[in-house]
Design an enzyme around this catalytic site. Structure first.
Site, PDB file in Angstrom:
ATOM      1  N   ASN A   1     -12.177  -1.113  -1.469  1.00 26.11           N
ATOM      2  CA  ASN A   1     -11.577  -1.598  -0.231  1.00 26.11           C
ATOM      3  C   ASN A   1     -12.412  -1.200   0.979  1.00 26.11           C
ATOM      4  O   ASN A   1     -12.789  -0.024   1.106  1.00 26.11           O
ATOM      5  CB  ASN A   1     -10.177  -0.983  -0.075  1.00 26.11           C
ATOM      6  CG  ASN A   1      -9.521  -1.324   1.255  1.00 26.11           C
ATOM      7  OD1 ASN A   1      -9.129  -2.472   1.476  1.00 26.11           O
ATOM      8  ND2 ASN A   1      -9.410  -0.342   2.146  1.00 26.11           N
ATOM      9  N   GLU A   2     -12.684  -2.152   1.847  1.00 21.43           N
ATOM     10  CA  GLU A   2     -13.336  -1.878   3.145  1.00 21.43           C
ATOM     11  C   GLU A   2     -14.452  -0.840   3.030  1.00 21.43           C
ATOM     12  O   GLU A   2     -14.481   0.141   3.791  1.00 21.43           O
ATOM     13  CB  GLU A   2     -12.298  -1.442   4.187  1.00 21.43           C
ATOM     14  CG  GLU A   2     -11.311  -2.543   4.512  1.00 21.43           C
ATOM     15  CD  GLU A   2     -10.422  -2.259   5.714  1.00 21.43           C
ATOM     16  OE1 GLU A   2     -10.430  -1.128   6.238  1.00 21.43           O
ATOM     17  OE2 GLU A   2      -9.721  -3.205   6.135  1.00 21.43           O
TER      18      GLU A   2
ATOM     19  N   ASN B   1      -6.866   1.533   2.339  1.00 16.86           N
ATOM     20  CA  ASN B   1      -7.592   2.801   2.395  1.00 16.86           C
ATOM     21  C   ASN B   1      -7.112   3.767   1.311  1.00 16.86           C
ATOM     22  O   ASN B   1      -7.891   4.579   0.801  1.00 16.86           O
ATOM     23  CB  ASN B   1      -7.418   3.442   3.777  1.00 16.86           C
ATOM     24  CG  ASN B   1      -8.021   2.578   4.882  1.00 16.86           C
ATOM     25  OD1 ASN B   1      -8.832   1.689   4.605  1.00 16.86           O
ATOM     26  ND2 ASN B   1      -7.629   2.835   6.115  1.00 16.86           N
TER      27      ASN B   1
ATOM     28  N   GLU C   1       0.848  -1.194   0.000  1.00 19.50           N
ATOM     29  CA  GLU C   1       0.000   0.000   0.000  1.00 19.50           C
ATOM     30  C   GLU C   1       0.881   1.241   0.000  1.00 19.50           C
ATOM     31  O   GLU C   1       1.977   1.243   0.580  1.00 19.50           O
ATOM     32  CB  GLU C   1      -0.914   0.002   1.244  1.00 19.50           C
ATOM     33  CG  GLU C   1      -1.808   1.236   1.301  1.00 19.50           C
ATOM     34  CD  GLU C   1      -2.981   1.119   2.273  1.00 19.50           C
ATOM     35  OE1 GLU C   1      -3.066   0.119   3.005  1.00 19.50           O
ATOM     36  OE2 GLU C   1      -3.810   2.044   2.277  1.00 19.50           O
TER      37      GLU C   1
ATOM     38  N   GLN D   1       1.304  -6.172   5.712  1.00 21.63           N
ATOM     39  CA  GLN D   1       1.587  -5.928   4.307  1.00 21.63           C
ATOM     40  C   GLN D   1       2.899  -6.631   3.968  1.00 21.63           C
ATOM     41  O   GLN D   1       3.202  -7.621   4.614  1.00 21.63           O
ATOM     42  CB  GLN D   1       1.620  -4.426   4.050  1.00 21.63           C
ATOM     43  CG  GLN D   1       0.246  -3.788   4.390  1.00 21.63           C
ATOM     44  CD  GLN D   1       0.083  -2.336   3.942  1.00 21.63           C
ATOM     45  OE1 GLN D   1       0.952  -1.763   3.319  1.00 21.63           O
ATOM     46  NE2 GLN D   1      -1.058  -1.736   4.280  1.00 21.63           N
TER      47      GLN D   1
ATOM     48  N   GLU E   1      -6.649  -9.018   3.642  1.00 24.29           N
ATOM     49  CA  GLU E   1      -5.838  -8.299   4.645  1.00 24.29           C
ATOM     50  C   GLU E   1      -5.963  -9.082   5.936  1.00 24.29           C
ATOM     51  O   GLU E   1      -7.084  -9.297   6.427  1.00 24.29           O
ATOM     52  CB  GLU E   1      -6.322  -6.868   4.871  1.00 24.29           C
ATOM     53  CG  GLU E   1      -5.926  -5.908   3.779  1.00 24.29           C
ATOM     54  CD  GLU E   1      -6.263  -4.457   4.125  1.00 24.29           C
ATOM     55  OE1 GLU E   1      -6.156  -4.069   5.312  1.00 24.29           O
ATOM     56  OE2 GLU E   1      -6.652  -3.726   3.195  1.00 24.29           O
TER      57      GLU E   1
ATOM     58  N   TYR F   1      -7.686  -8.146  11.620  1.00 26.28           N
ATOM     59  CA  TYR F   1      -6.450  -7.878  12.352  1.00 26.28           C
ATOM     60  C   TYR F   1      -6.697  -8.231  13.812  1.00 26.28           C
ATOM     61  O   TYR F   1      -7.770  -7.947  14.343  1.00 26.28           O
ATOM     62  CB  TYR F   1      -6.070  -6.396  12.255  1.00 26.28           C
ATOM     63  CG  TYR F   1      -5.685  -5.970  10.854  1.00 26.28           C
ATOM     64  CD1 TYR F   1      -4.412  -6.239  10.361  1.00 26.28           C
ATOM     65  CD2 TYR F   1      -6.580  -5.296  10.039  1.00 26.28           C
ATOM     66  CE1 TYR F   1      -4.043  -5.843   9.077  1.00 26.28           C
ATOM     67  CE2 TYR F   1      -6.223  -4.891   8.759  1.00 26.28           C
ATOM     68  CZ  TYR F   1      -4.946  -5.175   8.277  1.00 26.28           C
ATOM     69  OH  TYR F   1      -4.584  -4.789   7.016  1.00 26.28           O
TER      70      TYR F   1
HETATM   71  O1  AHR Z   1      -3.343  -2.418   6.101  1.00 28.50           O
HETATM   72  C1  AHR Z   1      -3.580  -1.197   6.724  1.00 28.50           C
HETATM   73  C2  AHR Z   1      -5.011  -0.717   6.539  1.00 28.50           C
HETATM   74  O2  AHR Z   1      -5.868  -1.568   7.241  1.00 28.50           O
HETATM   75  C3  AHR Z   1      -5.543  -0.740   5.136  1.00 28.50           C
HETATM   76  O3  AHR Z   1      -5.249   0.412   4.435  1.00 28.50           O
HETATM   77  C4  AHR Z   1      -7.014  -0.834   5.334  1.00 28.50           C
HETATM   78  O4  AHR Z   1      -7.658  -1.497   4.281  1.00 28.50           O
HETATM   79  C5  AHR Z   1      -7.145  -1.561   6.663  1.00 28.50           C
HETATM   80  O5  AHR Z   1      -8.027  -0.932   7.506  1.00 28.50           O
END
Ligand code: AHR
Length: 514
Positions: free
Chosen positions: A195-196, A95, A50, A367, A316, A268
């Site tokens: 994304n998201e 993001n 990213e 990442q 992710e 996460y």
């Molecule tokens: O990976 C970091 C961020 O986490 C990414 O930009 C987003 O998609 C997620 O919230």
């Protein structure tokens, strides 16, 4: 043969067995090469780049550095990524993608416009763009995966990006590509529909209905441009209390079920309470979410004509909780430093992906470099974080068919979950070789384990690769690598193999079966 479920139930019913669980710390695993879950898609060992902090600029790409080649790619990072066996790379966000105009990132580098970058509060130089990314993926031998801007972007932006990258027709877009130095189309197969989009933090966040409708129009144009592409719809990333995350997936899939090939889910996890036991159950949460999403996909596709499939793209995932927060803006952001317990959770996540090989067909650790990443650089070099090692072992070895193991392991109870086996396992089988991945989630006791091959015998030495360290908080840094893979070998006896799994360890066993 007892199934995993019935064996556990029998064990729990017996008080004697329960006492043995507390004291003996012995386990049994049965392997049957015909008991398969599904084909392991190599794309579950993907990563993610990213435009964020030092992931790209200062990570894989550093134009002024003596460590870089003439194009600006860091040679040392490239080699570390190559050794990791990255099977797929997602780009440009995250993001970031939700306000990215891809046309800013093509053409002569010095003429590209710098833009205010609002996702992470910086300025995007645009010196790394579509050509740089796709050339990098080609050099690395990895599958590129581009996430389009369905936040502030338009349907035409997304469609023209596919045309620019993939079309062989003579059009304004393909002339532009040729003018920028690329004659042949890249034929990028994997494309994300935003994304998201469920997150209020996302630029262009929409309701599930609005996103689904908007994404469907983009999807139509993109597939009409290139019918061979595969599309990834934006599923859940927002699991906050009170959020109907299953409803989001259901609504989005109802709209996109004819066009989406994957549903993207993000997770996460972290150890905010410094509770090792609880942290070790992170993959149980992942298992539940996968099962729930798989059920939603089945429900949406029930009665769909033909053999239409939608798979889960866990595009992710990682441990991420320290380098977070609203203060995180600027260049050195999200620079999480990983320890041994994080590496164990990463191994457990990979176990979960393998154990759901029939439905999880893509996964991207977030990442690749510096930003919540397995590779960490400074201007003089790099070191490999603890989480690099389990990902590398899985990516290099756990291929072929996923096997369903019968596991009889001592168990523990956490705040969230009952009956969590201390041994967390997965297995892969290809060309007569079985690979077994075992995380011992016990903090201070080894577990003596007997493996029994049901339909074959072990042949030759067993390769044993262990990721462990002196302490669950052990970290690596530029000066020392405390947590890494250590290999040895073991000897099996016919169809039996006995291994002691050290406390807080991840072990990969690789053996021939005849
Ligand atoms: O990976 C970091 C961020 O986490 C990414 O930009 C987003 O998609 C997620 O919230």
């Amino acid at each position: 043969m007892l199934s995993r479920r019935s064996f556990s139930a029998a064990l729990l019913a017996s008080p004697v067995a329960l006492r043995a669980q507390q004291t003996g710390l012995k386990a049994r695993v049965k392997i049957d090469t015909e008991r398969t879950i599904g084909d392991i898609d190599p794309k579950i060992y993907g990563n993610f780049l990213e435009h964020l902090g030092r992931c790209i600029d200062g990570g894989i790409f550093e134009e002024a550095s003596p460590l870089s080649d003439k194009f600006g790619y860091r040679r040392d990072v490239f080699q570390a990524a190559k050794n990791l066996n990255v099977t797929q790379l997602r780009w440009p966000g995250g993001n970031f993608s939700s306000n990215y105009n891809w046309k800013d990132g093509i053409g002569p580098r010095d003429k590209r416009p710098p833009r205010l970058e609002m996702a992470w509060g910086s300025v995007e130089s645009n010196r790394f763009g579509t050509h740089e990314f796709l050339e990098y993926a080609e050099m690395l031998g990895t599958e590129p995966y581009i996430c389009t801007n369905l936040g502030t972007g338009t349907w035409s932006d997304a469609q023209q990006w596919v045309e620019y990258c993939n079309s062989s027709e003579d059009t304004a877009m393909t002339r532009l590509r040729k003018q920028n130095g690329r004659a042949q189309p890249w034929k990028v197969k994997y494309w994300g529909l935003g994304n998201e989009m469920d997150g209020p933090w996302q630029m262009g966040h929409r309701s599930a209905e609005d996103y689904g409708k908007f994404a469907l129009e983009a999807a139509k144009l993109m597939k009409w441009t290139d019918p061979d592409i595969k599309l990834v719809a934006a599923g859940s990333s927002n699991f906050s209390n009170g959020i109907d995350w299953t409803g989001w997936n259901r609504t989005v899939l109802d709209q996109l079920k004819t066009h989406a090939d994957y549903l993207s889910i993000h997770l996460y996890v972290g150890n905010r309470d410094n509770d090792f036991t609880e942290f070790m159950t992170s993959a149980v949460e992942l298992d539940h979410r996968i099962d729930t999403v798989a059920g939603i996909i089945d429900a949406v596709l029930a009665g769909a004509p033909g053999n239409r499939k939608i798979y889960i793209a866990w595009d992710e995932w990682n441990v991420w909780y320290r380098a977070r927060g609203s203060k995180e803006h600027g260049r050195r952001i999200l620079e999480e430093r990983y320890n041994l317990e994080d590496a164990l959770v990463v191994a457990s996540f990979l176990n979960s992906f393998v154990n759901h090989a029939h439905v999880v067909k893509m996964a991207n650790m977030a990442q690749l470099v510096n930003v919540i990443a397995p590779i960490f650089t400074n201007d003089k070099g790099l070191f490999l974080q603890t989480i690099y090692y389990p990902l590398q072992l899985f990516a290099q070895n756990s291929r072929g068919k996923a096997l369903e193991l019968m596991v009889d392991s001592p168990k523990f109870k956490s705040k969230r979950y009952d009956d969590v086996p201390y041994l967390d396992t997965s297995a892969a089988y290809r060309d007569g070789t079985v690979v077994m991945n075992v995380v011992n989630r016990h903090k201070d006791q080894e577990i003596e384990t007997e493996f029994e091959a049901q339909d074959k015998k072990f042949a030759g030495p067993v390769e044993v690769s262990v990721v462990n360290g002196p302490d669950i908080k052990s970290e690596n840094n530029f000066d020392s690598t405390t947590v890494k893979t250590v290999t040895s070998s073991a000897t099996a006896d016919g169809n039996k193999l006995r291994i002691r799994f050290a406390p807080h360890s991840y072990t990969m066993l690789k053996a021939k079966l005849v």
